[in-house]
Design a protein around this motif. Sequence first.
Motif, PDB file in Angstrom:
ATOM      1  N   ASP A  59       0.832  -1.190   0.000  1.00  0.00           N
ATOM      2  CA  ASP A  59       0.000   0.000   0.000  1.00  0.00           C
ATOM      3  C   ASP A  59       0.867   1.239   0.000  1.00  0.00           C
ATOM      4  O   ASP A  59       1.843   1.328   0.744  1.00  0.00           O
ATOM      5  N   VAL A  60       0.531   2.212  -0.827  1.00  0.00           N
ATOM      6  CA  VAL A  60       1.240   3.477  -0.830  1.00  0.00           C
ATOM      7  C   VAL A  60       0.688   4.344   0.297  1.00  0.00           C
ATOM      8  O   VAL A  60      -0.526   4.467   0.452  1.00  0.00           O
ATOM      9  N   ALA A  61       1.540   4.909   1.082  1.00  0.00           N
ATOM     10  CA  ALA A  61       1.117   5.677   2.242  1.00  0.00           C
ATOM     11  C   ALA A  61       0.273   6.872   1.832  1.00  0.00           C
ATOM     12  O   ALA A  61       0.511   7.500   0.813  1.00  0.00           O
ATOM     13  N   ASP A  62      -0.754   7.162   2.654  1.00  0.00           N
ATOM     14  CA  ASP A  62      -1.552   8.363   2.428  1.00  0.00           C
ATOM     15  C   ASP A  62      -0.758   9.607   2.796  1.00  0.00           C
ATOM     16  O   ASP A  62      -0.905  10.654   2.196  1.00  0.00           O
ATOM     17  N   GLU A  63       0.090   9.461   3.799  1.00  0.00           N
ATOM     18  CA  GLU A  63       0.811  10.596   4.360  1.00  0.00           C
ATOM     19  C   GLU A  63       2.002  10.996   3.491  1.00  0.00           C
ATOM     20  O   GLU A  63       2.656  10.154   2.887  1.00  0.00           O
ATOM     21  N   VAL A  64       2.262  12.300   3.446  1.00  0.00           N
ATOM     22  CA  VAL A  64       3.455  12.837   2.793  1.00  0.00           C
ATOM     23  C   VAL A  64       4.166  13.728   3.799  1.00  0.00           C
ATOM     24  O   VAL A  64       3.525  14.512   4.505  1.00  0.00           O
ATOM     25  N   LEU A  65       5.473  13.584   3.856  1.00  0.00           N
ATOM     26  CA  LEU A  65       6.285  14.416   4.738  1.00  0.00           C
ATOM     27  C   LEU A  65       7.106  15.385   3.900  1.00  0.00           C
ATOM     28  O   LEU A  65       7.813  14.954   2.989  1.00  0.00           O
ATOM     29  N   LEU A  66       6.981  16.667   4.176  1.00  0.00           N
ATOM     30  CA  LEU A  66       7.838  17.665   3.552  1.00  0.00           C
ATOM     31  C   LEU A  66       9.056  17.831   4.456  1.00  0.00           C
ATOM     32  O   LEU A  66       8.923  18.242   5.610  1.00  0.00           O
ATOM     33  N   VAL A  67      10.233  17.487   3.949  1.00  0.00           N
ATOM     34  CA  VAL A  67      11.466  17.545   4.735  1.00  0.00           C
ATOM     35  C   VAL A  67      12.241  18.786   4.311  1.00  0.00           C
ATOM     36  O   VAL A  67      12.707  18.883   3.177  1.00  0.00           O
ATOM     37  N   LEU A  68      12.368  19.745   5.223  1.00  0.00           N
ATOM     38  CA  LEU A  68      12.987  21.036   4.917  1.00  0.00           C
ATOM     39  C   LEU A  68      14.170  21.300   5.846  1.00  0.00           C
ATOM     40  O   LEU A  68      14.188  20.843   6.996  1.00  0.00           O
TER      41      LEU A  68
ATOM     42  N   PRO B 174      -6.316  11.672   0.144  1.00  0.00           N
ATOM     43  CA  PRO B 174      -5.006  11.525   0.786  1.00  0.00           C
ATOM     44  C   PRO B 174      -3.988  12.503   0.230  1.00  0.00           C
ATOM     45  O   PRO B 174      -4.003  12.834  -0.973  1.00  0.00           O
ATOM     46  N   ALA B 175      -3.099  12.961   1.084  1.00  0.00           N
ATOM     47  CA  ALA B 175      -2.054  13.895   0.651  1.00  0.00           C
ATOM     48  C   ALA B 175      -1.206  13.297  -0.461  1.00  0.00           C
ATOM     49  O   ALA B 175      -0.698  14.016  -1.327  1.00  0.00           O
ATOM     50  N   SER B 176      -1.052  11.975  -0.469  1.00  0.00           N
ATOM     51  CA  SER B 176      -0.221  11.328  -1.482  1.00  0.00           C
ATOM     52  C   SER B 176      -0.763  11.502  -2.898  1.00  0.00           C
ATOM     53  O   SER B 176      -0.019  11.372  -3.862  1.00  0.00           O
ATOM     54  N   THR B 177      -2.062  11.826  -3.031  1.00  0.00           N
ATOM     55  CA  THR B 177      -2.610  12.046  -4.371  1.00  0.00           C
ATOM     56  C   THR B 177      -2.134  13.357  -4.977  1.00  0.00           C
ATOM     57  O   THR B 177      -2.295  13.582  -6.175  1.00  0.00           O
ATOM     58  N   ARG B 178      -1.520  14.205  -4.149  1.00  0.00           N
ATOM     59  CA  ARG B 178      -0.978  15.486  -4.629  1.00  0.00           C
ATOM     60  C   ARG B 178       0.548  15.475  -4.553  1.00  0.00           C
ATOM     61  O   ARG B 178       1.177  16.517  -4.434  1.00  0.00           O
ATOM     62  N   ARG B 179       1.135  14.274  -4.655  1.00  0.00           N
ATOM     63  CA  ARG B 179       2.579  14.127  -4.430  1.00  0.00           C
ATOM     64  C   ARG B 179       3.408  14.988  -5.392  1.00  0.00           C
ATOM     65  O   ARG B 179       4.396  15.599  -5.000  1.00  0.00           O
ATOM     66  N   THR B 180       3.031  15.026  -6.669  1.00  0.00           N
ATOM     67  CA  THR B 180       3.816  15.791  -7.639  1.00  0.00           C
ATOM     68  C   THR B 180       3.863  17.264  -7.264  1.00  0.00           C
ATOM     69  O   THR B 180       4.922  17.914  -7.304  1.00  0.00           O
ATOM     70  N   TRP B 181       2.711  17.814  -6.885  1.00  0.00           N
ATOM     71  CA  TRP B 181       2.660  19.220  -6.485  1.00  0.00           C
ATOM     72  C   TRP B 181       3.475  19.448  -5.205  1.00  0.00           C
ATOM     73  O   TRP B 181       4.201  20.439  -5.090  1.00  0.00           O
TER      74      TRP B 181
ATOM     75  N   GLU C 280       4.176  17.423   8.408  1.00  0.00           N
ATOM     76  CA  GLU C 280       3.384  16.202   8.229  1.00  0.00           C
ATOM     77  C   GLU C 280       2.033  16.541   7.594  1.00  0.00           C
ATOM     78  O   GLU C 280       1.278  17.371   8.110  1.00  0.00           O
ATOM     79  N   LEU C 281       1.741  15.884   6.484  1.00  0.00           N
ATOM     80  CA  LEU C 281       0.482  16.098   5.773  1.00  0.00           C
ATOM     81  C   LEU C 281      -0.192  14.750   5.522  1.00  0.00           C
ATOM     82  O   LEU C 281       0.426  13.839   4.983  1.00  0.00           O
ATOM     83  N   THR C 282      -1.452  14.643   5.904  1.00  0.00           N
ATOM     84  CA  THR C 282      -2.200  13.403   5.696  1.00  0.00           C
ATOM     85  C   THR C 282      -3.345  13.576   4.716  1.00  0.00           C
ATOM     86  O   THR C 282      -3.584  12.711   3.867  1.00  0.00           O
ATOM     87  N   THR C 283      -4.021  14.709   4.806  1.00  0.00           N
ATOM     88  CA  THR C 283      -5.218  14.926   3.987  1.00  0.00           C
ATOM     89  C   THR C 283      -5.121  16.254   3.243  1.00  0.00           C
ATOM     90  O   THR C 283      -4.761  17.282   3.831  1.00  0.00           O
ATOM     91  N   ALA C 284      -5.448  16.215   1.940  1.00  0.00           N
ATOM     92  CA  ALA C 284      -5.463  17.420   1.107  1.00  0.00           C
ATOM     93  C   ALA C 284      -6.761  18.183   1.330  1.00  0.00           C
ATOM     94  O   ALA C 284      -7.715  17.650   1.914  1.00  0.00           O
TER      95      ALA C 284
END
Length: 286
Positions: free
Chosen positions: A203-212, A263-270, A254-258
Amino acid sequence: MLDLDGVLRRFGPDDAIEDAHGLPRGALARAGFAPDLIGPAITGAVPDEVWRASVADRLALDVDRAVAEAAVASWSRPGEVVAEAVDLVRLARRRCRVALLTNATSRLPDDLRLLGLDREVDAVVSSARIGVAKPSPEAFRRALRVLQHSPAATVFCDDKAENASGARAIGVDGVHTPTTASLREALEARGLLDGPAGASTTDVADEVLLVLPERDAAEGLAARLAADGWTPAAVHRELLAGEDDGEAADWIVELTTAPDGRPASTRRTWLDALADEHDGFTSDNG
């Protein structure tokens, strides 16, 4: 998580460049990869342009400076994509996340974009970013911390045996893959190339982490995203070295929902592009 390095791009021999500029064979490698020059460059102590200028300085001890500078300019190519390896990575990404951990200078993001390789992996961790290079086990510890992943669930493939050994030292499944054929064999043996096209067993994670790299940037971006409807838009501090080293840290949003509820992962490219604007990158917990 498959952590892959050393097989996606390659550099051809320097012979033609050296011949064209009247340099002895091997001169560019001897100067460029002298430990006192390459070490600070790949651990982030000096930027790429300073390293390349130092390589020209060293060559200029034996040849005309203009010749040395021209030779280094020609030598500063981004490499070439290994198409067969990229095809294997695309197959593997159907089953797991793929990250690139590489010893590189500060120019790496530009090179990967130029070659299109930034779009072929889910995350990139550079030695210049984490401050330590392979095969040191600490390089793998810091990379896993950035990627938010465990050693036991990670496979690391590298064209150098010593790097694979360094990964195994901390419990990662390190595999020496000097050729595309050996890479295919390693992935097949771990079930990462099986199944019909489009199949996925991970499963691809719903969550996306922006690492800055900067706290102010992370907090400002989190506030902006929260105002736009992203959740939870929470900021975490991730130490890269010891707990007492306050400087060696990344800041994670930490981002979970757009905003649209997906899921935040659906906006991964952006989100990838957004992180890049702030000299960061995206990752996930899976």
